[in-house]
Scaffold this motif. Structure first.
Motif, PDB file in Angstrom:
ATOM      1  N   GLU A  55       0.822  -1.220   0.000  1.00 23.76           N
ATOM      2  CA  GLU A  55       0.000   0.000   0.000  1.00 23.76           C
ATOM      3  C   GLU A  55       0.851   1.263   0.000  1.00 23.76           C
ATOM      4  OE1 GLU A  55      -3.355   0.309   0.001  1.00 23.76           O
ATOM      5  OE2 GLU A  55      -3.893  -1.802   0.207  1.00 23.76           O
ATOM      6  N   ALA A  56       1.976   1.213   0.689  1.00 24.98           N
ATOM      7  CA  ALA A  56       2.721   2.445   0.951  1.00 24.98           C
ATOM      8  C   ALA A  56       3.966   2.613   0.079  1.00 24.98           C
ATOM      9  CB  ALA A  56       3.122   2.491   2.425  1.00 24.98           C
TER      10      ALA A  56
ATOM     11  N   TYR B 200       1.865   8.631   0.397  1.00 24.58           N
ATOM     12  CA  TYR B 200       2.360   8.183   1.707  1.00 24.58           C
ATOM     13  C   TYR B 200       3.607   8.949   2.165  1.00 24.58           C
ATOM     14  CZ  TYR B 200      -0.668   4.193   2.708  1.00 24.58           C
ATOM     15  OH  TYR B 200      -1.743   3.406   3.060  1.00 24.58           O
TER      16      TYR B 200
ATOM     17  N   ARG C  87      -3.743   4.089   7.081  1.00 27.58           N
ATOM     18  CA  ARG C  87      -3.894   3.624   5.707  1.00 27.58           C
ATOM     19  C   ARG C  87      -4.480   4.800   4.922  1.00 27.58           C
ATOM     20  NH1 ARG C  87      -7.061  -1.099   3.886  1.00 27.58           N
ATOM     21  NH2 ARG C  87      -6.458  -1.438   1.722  1.00 27.58           N
TER      22      ARG C  87
ATOM     23  N   HIS D 106       0.906  -3.489   4.440  1.00 34.72           N
ATOM     24  CA  HIS D 106       0.927  -2.100   4.909  1.00 34.72           C
ATOM     25  C   HIS D 106       1.914  -1.968   6.061  1.00 34.72           C
ATOM     26  CE1 HIS D 106      -0.361   1.788   6.374  1.00 34.72           C
ATOM     27  NE2 HIS D 106      -1.093   1.921   5.293  1.00 34.72           N
TER      28      HIS D 106
ATOM     29  N   THR E 145       3.356  -1.372   9.503  1.00 40.15           N
ATOM     30  CA  THR E 145       2.688  -1.504  10.801  1.00 40.15           C
ATOM     31  C   THR E 145       3.783  -1.491  11.869  1.00 40.15           C
ATOM     32  OG1 THR E 145       0.983  -2.840   9.750  1.00 40.15           O
ATOM     33  CG2 THR E 145       1.187  -3.062  12.139  1.00 40.15           C
TER      34      THR E 145
ATOM     35  N   VAL F 291      -3.384  -6.424   5.160  1.00 44.58           N
ATOM     36  CA  VAL F 291      -4.563  -5.653   5.580  1.00 44.58           C
ATOM     37  C   VAL F 291      -5.756  -5.948   4.675  1.00 44.58           C
ATOM     38  CG1 VAL F 291      -3.287  -3.698   6.575  1.00 44.58           C
ATOM     39  CG2 VAL F 291      -3.848  -3.678   4.130  1.00 44.58           C
TER      40      VAL F 291
ATOM     41  N   LEU G 265     -10.000  -4.149   4.091  1.00 42.24           N
ATOM     42  CA  LEU G 265     -10.734  -2.893   4.313  1.00 42.24           C
ATOM     43  C   LEU G 265     -12.222  -3.208   4.353  1.00 42.24           C
ATOM     44  CD1 LEU G 265     -10.806   0.262   4.398  1.00 42.24           C
ATOM     45  CD2 LEU G 265     -10.970   0.211   1.905  1.00 42.24           C
TER      46      LEU G 265
ATOM     47  N   THR H  60      -9.849  -0.490   8.467  1.00 46.06           N
ATOM     48  CA  THR H  60      -8.724  -1.273   7.968  1.00 46.06           C
ATOM     49  C   THR H  60      -8.318  -2.232   9.068  1.00 46.06           C
ATOM     50  OG1 THR H  60      -7.898   0.395   6.464  1.00 46.06           O
ATOM     51  CG2 THR H  60      -6.294  -1.191   7.271  1.00 46.06           C
TER      52      THR H  60
ATOM     53  N   VAL I 244      -5.792  -5.324  10.290  1.00 41.90           N
ATOM     54  CA  VAL I 244      -4.427  -5.738   9.967  1.00 41.90           C
ATOM     55  C   VAL I 244      -4.086  -7.032  10.702  1.00 41.90           C
ATOM     56  CG1 VAL I 244      -3.583  -4.062  11.704  1.00 41.90           C
ATOM     57  CG2 VAL I 244      -1.969  -5.033  10.077  1.00 41.90           C
TER      58      VAL I 244
ATOM     59  N   LYS J 194      -6.492   0.027  11.954  1.00 42.65           N
ATOM     60  CA  LYS J 194      -5.786   1.266  11.633  1.00 42.65           C
ATOM     61  C   LYS J 194      -6.801   2.338  11.299  1.00 42.65           C
ATOM     62  CE  LYS J 194      -1.761  -0.672   9.295  1.00 42.65           C
ATOM     63  NZ  LYS J 194      -0.757   0.272   9.777  1.00 42.65           N
TER      64      LYS J 194
ATOM     65  N   THR K  42      -8.195   4.890   8.736  1.00 36.65           N
ATOM     66  CA  THR K  42      -8.192   4.859   7.274  1.00 36.65           C
ATOM     67  C   THR K  42      -8.529   6.252   6.751  1.00 36.65           C
ATOM     68  OG1 THR K  42      -9.003   2.604   7.427  1.00 36.65           O
ATOM     69  CG2 THR K  42      -9.131   3.659   5.270  1.00 36.65           C
TER      70      THR K  42
END
Lengths: 320, 476
Positions: free
Chosen positions: B12-13, B24, B77, B415, B417, B428, B430, B448, B450, B468, B470
């Protein structure tokens, strides 16, 4: 609009918080007076703990009063603050207050719930460890009493004055009034019998102990000065409508809350009648009551009426 | 500080070379400058706030029934606005179709008559309530609240993993996580324009009141909870408080002459809308489970008479049955004449002979699920399973093939963490929340979840998952 179930939980929450406050405070003051008396009148000093046990009967969970002076506070603090098996310990009563609060969390403010939850959690985390020495216990009980005062402050400052409020405060007033009656019943007989025999410091210490245990020493002195007379102390604790822990003040408060609750309920009507009768008796039969040499039967009678009023309030929630 | 991106699948990041994705960069830059000690202080604050505010869930398997804090990871996220827009459209389409499907199968059954979905598939689902045939709920809405679980494949495409049309939970954590982030990491918000989520209770109340609008301008809404022992009790209490609605338990309600009343200190008051957080079988002992003490006798009769709206409507659970899931793209085409905007995971069904053979031949590659399972229980994660576990499942599948589906293992996106004082990649999913009042609206973002354990694909709170905050970014 208030659910009958929620009313019931709020009433009990009020009772349990007040009970926790009473236990914590009386534990602290009993220890103070015990230390003060233990040098000059060791027998009387130990009696202070016996009075405490009478006011907070814990059955099999009650601690045995240790002989060694240094072990007394530890035994009582571990039992009356931290022992979950002791039904009247602060951890038990605060745990019940928290369960009631949790059941009606949506009707409380965050501030109220957080203060109850936080205090309980810290106390509960100690309960598996216990106190290892006296100073730790006394520091903690001081802190606990402060936390409970903050809890009461959060209730006072943040809750809406609605029916839920009245139920919660009704529980608080019921518990407090009952406790005042209980402390008087436990302590007055020995005070009134021994008054001639006691040396002045012991005499004062014991009357002071009665008042401090009821959180009323300063209020008493503001009204009556430094001296303690049997008539003045009893009169103050029973009839002074302005003293927050007097019996009459408690009854007046209960009348006020009950009058704001629905009139249709038969249970609440009965509670109103019982509390009203008691308040009238204290207001109008004051001289007659003060002439009674042994107040125990009278106090038992008051206690019985309070318990009947409590039952009527509790059963009111099954009417609809 | 080091950021690891070691897992397979979509990150994701970070881009493939390890460079942060544009949206990000500011967060990674800011968090990277915080010392471990500073982070520890802030994590402690988060933990304290979670415990003191009672932001907890109960685990049924826990002997002591103790409340657990749902672990919260502070690395947010982030979903860019354009990406969310497409997701939102896809969710509105899907929830609209799910509702049309439910309306249809409880009334005309056109989708069955046309052979798009087999009759016996629907009629053998436990969540299909024959008792409710012919009933259209007040306001015409079956699925007032839907939580759709989304994952991302290796290309970063979102896929629907499952729909939750009964009593989806988790939205209270969405709101609380945002509060926590704003209090503990306020500086991160200065660099972004994040869509708010605090208004969810208002959106929910609006949707619920709409379903009860036939009873008056503002129908009286209550939240029905099974009680304090329920795993999501915090959420029930949270939503009731935030909506200013009464939180009721079964015994607080009474049905007389097909009208639902709530018992108050001043007598009985009529209830128009029940946001129930009790599953169908426990809702009414006169219709479903006879020994249920959580529900309200007569409530279904009142619902049938059109005197109360129940959200989500009883019987809505059939739409999220795992055996119905493979047919939802067909349902979207059937009812809306549109292609699904969001794809879903290919699914093999035990009741189809060819699929069954494939499942049994590939148990070591597939994720096998029971059609009525939830919470990550009753699953076989083929690639991670032992031979014994596979054989155990094989027996169960052969005994009752219709009760199982299987899907290829999708990696789930990774993601960053924060765990054990390091930023690690964890998988993760959603769960966005869609509300159906006068129309479908979707809360920006969602929950989100995880998987905190290394290598784990299971994000459920009851099995070691966390959550998380979001962020959906608003376009400039």
């Amino acid at each position: 609009m208030l659910l009958t179930r929620v009313a019931h939980y709020l009433y009990w929450m009020g009772r349990y918080i007040e009970r926790a406050e009473n236990t914590g405070r009386q534990l602290q003051f009993t220890y103070d007076i015990y230390l003060e008396l233990s040098g000059i009148a060791p027998k009387d000093a130990r009696s202070e703990w016996r009075h405490f046990l009478k006011v907070f009967p814990a059955g099999d969970a009650a601690p045995i009063l240790p002989q060694a002076r240094s072990s007394v506070l530890l035994a009582f603090a571990n039992s009356y603050l931290l022992d979950p098996k002791n039904d009247v310990s602060v951890v038990s009563t605060l745990g019940k207050a928290r369960e009631n609060a949790r059941a009606v969390n949506e009707t409380l403010t965050r501030e109220v719930y957080v203060s109850i939850n936080d205090t309980y959690r810290r106390l509960n985390s100690l309960s598996s460890v216990g106190f290892s020495d006296e100073s730790e216990a006394i520091d903690y009980v001081t802190e606990l009493n402060r936390d409970i005062q903050s809890m009461l402050g959060a209730i006072e400052l943040t809750l809406t004055r609605d029916q839920g409020w009245c139920y919660q405060k009704l529980g608080e007033a019921m518990e407090r009034t009952n406790r005042t009656v209980g402390v008087m019943a436990a302590r007055l007989p020995s005070l009134m019998n021994d008054v001639e025999a006691d040396a002045a410091p012991v005499h004062y210490a014991k009357w002071r102990s009665l008042l401090t245990n009821l959180g009323s020493l300063e209020n008493y002195r503001q009204l009556n000065g430094p001296r303690f007379t049997e008539q003045q102390v009893i009169s103050f604790l029973l009839f002074n409508a302005g003293a927050p822990r007097s019996v009459l003040c408690g009854l007046k408060r209960m009348q006020g809350y009950l009058n704001q609750l629905p009139k249709e309920s038969a249970g609440l009507s009965l509670a109103r009648k019982l509390i009203g009768k008691l308040a009238a008796r204290l207001e109008y039969d004051r001289d007659e009551i003060l002439e009674i040499s042994d107040l125990t039967p009278f106090l038992m009678e008051v206690s019985t009426s309070l318990n009947r009023a409590h039952d009527a309030i509790i059963n009111a929630d099954t009417e609809f | 500080m080091e950021w690891t991106t070691t897992l397979r699948g979509f990150d994701e990041a970070f881009q493939a070379g390890g460079k942060p994705r544009d949206h990000y960069s500011p967060v990674i830059d800011s968090l990277g400058r915080l010392t471990k000690q500073k982070i520890k202080q802030r994590e402690d604050l988060v933990g304290l706030a979670l415990r003191n505010q009672g932001i907890t869930f109960n685990v049924y398997s826990d002997q002591e029934g103790e409340e657990k804090v749902f672990p919260f990871d502070f690395v947010p996220r982030i979903i860019p606005g354009f990406e969310w827009k497409k997701l939102e459209e896809g969710l509105i389409q899907r929830v609209t179709a799910l509702n049309l499907f439910l309306q249809d199968i409880y009334t005309e059954q056109n989708i069955l008559k046309e052979g798009v979905i087999p009759y016996d598939l629907i009629y053998t689902r436990g969540e299909f309530r024959r008792e409710l045939l012919g009933i259209t709920p007040p306001g015409g809405v079956f699925t007032h609240v839907v939580g759709t679980d989304l994952i991302r494949d290796d290309n970063g495409d979102y896929l629907v993993l499952e729909d939750n049309c009964r009593c989806p939970s988790g939205v209270s954590y969405v709101v609380e996580n945002r509060q926590l982030m704003q209090r503990t990491f306020p500086e991160l918000f200065t660099k972004y324009k994040v869509a708010p989520v605090r208004n969810y209770p208002d959106m929910l109340l609006e949707a619920l009141e709409h379903s009860g609008h036939s009873f008056g301008p503002r129908g009286r809404v209550v939240v029905l909870t099974p009680g304090r022992a329920n795993s999501a009790y915090f959420e029930h209490s949270f939503l009731a408080r935030e909506m200013g609605a009464l939180l009721v338990e079964g015994p607080d309600l009474i049905v007389e002459d097909n009208i639902v009343f709530v018992r108050t200190t001043e007598g009985r008051h009529r209830v128009d809308v029940i946001y129930r957080r009790i599953d169908d079988p426990f809702l009414d002992p006169l219709v479903f489970l006879r020994d249920s003490i959580l529900g309200v006798p007569g409530i279904i009769s009142a619902y049938r008479a059109g005197n109360v709206a129940i959200a989500n409507a009883p019987g809505a659970g059939v739409a999220d049955d795992k055996a119905v899931y493979p047919f939802i793209p067909d349902a979207i085409k059937f009812y809306m004449d549109e292609e699904p905007i969001i794809g879903q995971v290919p699914t093999y069904m035990g009741l189809r002979p060819d699929d069954l053979k494939y499942i049994l031949d590939h148990l070591d590659e597939l994720v096998v699920k029971t059609t009525d399972g939830a919470g990550g229980y009753g699953m076989l994660m083929g690639p991670m399973s032992t031979k014994e576990e596979q054989e155990e499942f094989r027996k169960q599948i052969v005994d009752d093939p219709g009760h199982y589906i299987a899907q290829p293992l999708i990696q789930l996106s990774a993601h960053p963490t924060y765990l054990d004082a390091e930023y690690k990649a964890r998988r993760v999913d959603l769960r966005p929340f869609a509300l159906y009042g006068d129309r479908v609206k979707v809360l920006p973002g969602g929950l989100t979840r995880v998987a905190l354990r290394e290598g784990s694909y299971v994000v459920n709170s009851s099995q070691g998952g966390g959550s998380k905050d979001t962020w959906v970014l608003e376009d400039e």
